[in-house]
Design an enzyme around this catalytic site. Sequence first.
Site, PDB file in Angstrom:
ATOM      1  N   CYS A 134       0.870  -1.177   0.000  1.00  0.00           N
ATOM      2  CA  CYS A 134       0.000   0.000   0.000  1.00  0.00           C
ATOM      3  C   CYS A 134       0.902   1.221   0.000  1.00  0.00           C
ATOM      4  O   CYS A 134       1.661   1.434   0.943  1.00  0.00           O
ATOM      5  CB  CYS A 134      -0.866  -0.058   1.255  1.00  0.00           C
ATOM      6  SG  CYS A 134      -1.923   1.364   1.467  1.00  0.00           S
ATOM      7  N   CYS A 148     -10.887  10.030   8.276  1.00  0.00           N
ATOM      8  CA  CYS A 148      -9.541   9.619   7.846  1.00  0.00           C
ATOM      9  C   CYS A 148      -8.465  10.413   8.561  1.00  0.00           C
ATOM     10  O   CYS A 148      -8.506  11.641   8.608  1.00  0.00           O
ATOM     11  CB  CYS A 148      -9.414   9.806   6.330  1.00  0.00           C
ATOM     12  SG  CYS A 148      -7.737   9.519   5.733  1.00  0.00           S
ATOM     13  N   CYS A 380      -5.988   0.882   7.175  1.00  0.00           N
ATOM     14  CA  CYS A 380      -6.533   1.954   6.333  1.00  0.00           C
ATOM     15  C   CYS A 380      -6.872   3.183   7.146  1.00  0.00           C
ATOM     16  O   CYS A 380      -7.553   3.083   8.153  1.00  0.00           O
ATOM     17  CB  CYS A 380      -7.865   1.541   5.737  1.00  0.00           C
ATOM     18  SG  CYS A 380      -7.764   0.379   4.457  1.00  0.00           S
TER      19      CYS A 380
HETATM   20  N1  SAH Z   1      -7.272   9.144  -1.056  1.00  0.00           N
HETATM   21  C1  SAH Z   1      -7.663   7.915  -1.633  1.00  0.00           C
HETATM   22  C2  SAH Z   1      -6.732   6.774  -1.271  1.00  0.00           C
HETATM   23  C3  SAH Z   1      -6.219   6.703   0.136  1.00  0.00           C
HETATM   24  S1  SAH Z   1      -7.370   6.280   1.385  1.00  0.00           S
HETATM   25  C4  SAH Z   1      -9.086   7.584  -1.236  1.00  0.00           C
HETATM   26  O1  SAH Z   1      -9.642   8.268  -0.397  1.00  0.00           O
HETATM   27  O2  SAH Z   1      -9.633   6.649  -1.803  1.00  0.00           O
HETATM   28  C5  SAH Z   1      -7.573   4.515   1.207  1.00  0.00           C
HETATM   29  C6  SAH Z   1      -8.904   3.975   1.749  1.00  0.00           C
HETATM   30  O3  SAH Z   1      -8.925   3.993   3.190  1.00  0.00           O
HETATM   31  C7  SAH Z   1     -10.098   4.809   1.308  1.00  0.00           C
HETATM   32  O4  SAH Z   1     -11.170   3.995   0.929  1.00  0.00           O
HETATM   33  C8  SAH Z   1     -10.432   5.542   2.573  1.00  0.00           C
HETATM   34  O5  SAH Z   1     -11.739   6.009   2.537  1.00  0.00           O
HETATM   35  C9  SAH Z   1     -10.175   4.503   3.624  1.00  0.00           C
HETATM   36  N2  SAH Z   1     -10.081   5.022   4.980  1.00  0.00           N
HETATM   37  C10 SAH Z   1      -9.645   6.243   5.348  1.00  0.00           C
HETATM   38  N3  SAH Z   1      -9.689   6.359   6.694  1.00  0.00           N
HETATM   39  C11 SAH Z   1     -10.153   5.183   7.189  1.00  0.00           C
HETATM   40  C12 SAH Z   1     -10.371   4.676   8.519  1.00  0.00           C
HETATM   41  N4  SAH Z   1     -10.101   5.420   9.596  1.00  0.00           N
HETATM   42  N5  SAH Z   1     -10.853   3.427   8.656  1.00  0.00           N
HETATM   43  C13 SAH Z   1     -11.054   2.647   7.552  1.00  0.00           C
HETATM   44  N6  SAH Z   1     -10.842   3.067   6.286  1.00  0.00           N
HETATM   45  C14 SAH Z   1     -10.392   4.326   6.090  1.00  0.00           C
HETATM   46 FE1  SF4 Z   2     -10.019  11.378   2.071  1.00  0.00          FE
HETATM   47 FE2  SF4 Z   2      -8.350   9.574   0.948  1.00  0.00          FE
HETATM   48 FE3  SF4 Z   2      -7.474  12.067   1.556  1.00  0.00          FE
HETATM   49 FE4  SF4 Z   2      -8.031  10.339   3.513  1.00  0.00          FE
HETATM   50  S1  SF4 Z   2      -6.410  10.140   1.987  1.00  0.00           S
HETATM   51  S2  SF4 Z   2      -8.624  12.525   3.429  1.00  0.00           S
HETATM   52  S3  SF4 Z   2      -9.768   9.202   2.660  1.00  0.00           S
HETATM   53  S4  SF4 Z   2      -9.058  11.537   0.080  1.00  0.00           S
END
Ligand code: SAH
Ligand code: SF4
Length: 403
Positions: A134, A148, A380
């Site tokens: 990842c 996030c 994640c």
């Molecule tokens: N920015 C991109 C890729 C990075 S985030 C995106 O948002 O898709 C990768 C994945 O992790 C995304 O699906 C995001 O929504 C998820 N994610 C972010 N924070 C999380 C959390 N605290 N618990 C579980 N999944 C999370």
């Molecule tokens: Fe949203 Fe992906 Fe950026 Fe986290 S990394 S703030 S899930 S766009």
Amino acid sequence: MSVLATVSSPLLTAPPNGAAVKPSLAGLSRERLRAAMLQAGVPDKQARMRVSQLWRWLYVSGVTSFDDMTDVSKDMRTQLSAQFTLDRPEIVSEQVSVDGTRKWLLRLPKRGHEMRAPEVETVYIPESDRGTLCISSQVGCTLNCSFCHTGTQRLVRNLEAAEIVGQILLARDRIGDWPGAPLPENAHLLPNTDRKITNIVLMGMGEPLYNFDNVKEAMAIASDGEGLSVSKRRITLSTSGVVPEIARWGGDTGTMLAISLHATRDALRDELVPINKQYPISELLAACRTYPGLSNAKRITFEYVMLKGVNDSPADAKALVRLLAGIPSKINLIPFNPWPGSQYECSDWETIERFAEIVNKAGYASPVRTPRGRDILAACGQLKSASEKVRASQRTAAPPLDA
Ligand code: SAH
Ligand code: SF4
């Protein structure tokens, strides 16, 4: 946790004392390698041959020293090592979870205007039949998804293509994933596959479609059949929904796509994934329907984070199924991973099971993504550099004098 001090791969910067820093060739595309060769005084006629030699040493053998390039003449090796390195990004720390997940905190070279060297994280997740890396595409993120952790860190900068590829090289170094490399600790948790990194997901820090060109260049290197050779079918870009770039990404690269959906109504998605205010669900799904190459064999993954009492009811599950009707898709239910200060809780296990059952009955194999590496905050959405966290706690502990 072991702390490994190495010399960073200074692609762009000069150190504070003004001494010249040698740039690294690791992570460069063929075009950039060629430019570097010409700059190093390699005659034009030879440059092409040198680039193919370097390409194999860098991306098939994974050497970290010019001395190991046995088909390059000694003089040429001396000339190259006088001007370049093969350094990877600097490892600040490496953590290994009890389940074999590994997380690296990496320090990237500081740019002129930056106060401190930016840091990103890379995570390796071994399973019996695959190993997924990842990788991060940005330092921080400009978007602020409310669940996030990365979203709480402001964007520092986009990663260079070589810094993105550097994460792959470094992970392969550390897990012994080069021909003939010795096995690392916890080797019994590595997959049974020949190659230990079989899949790449752009699901680390940052929104990859906001760093389009560099991510594209990096994935072209990662999928090059004469080098790292990761199949495009095994590379997945995850986006929060940068609608105008989705078709371009699919057309230019042909990788798999994942969409961070997380809600089926605009009002809720506006809150969870604020880019939804700019590109609402209907526009996002329209872009998915026309994703280049979309078919039953090449489905889009919809990620759905399970937030207790927020988006996890049976009605939400039914709405999700209705919404995705007609799009070749997989649904990935992700238990919410908490982080210090997060305002949500993960749904109860029974709630997740009930949700999964509705989705399964509608014909979707919807594996619930088992959280991995939770003990090292590698799951994640938990990614955010440790030093940033330390700084945040220092801020809380010791307010500035003028506060
Ligand atoms: N920015 C991109 C890729 C990075 S985030 C995106 O948002 O898709 C990768 C994945 O992790 C995304 O699906 C995001 O929504 C998820 N994610 C972010 N924070 C999380 C959390 N605290 N618990 C579980 N999944 C999370
Ligand atoms: Fe949203 Fe992906 Fe950026 Fe986290 S990394 S703030 S899930 S766009």
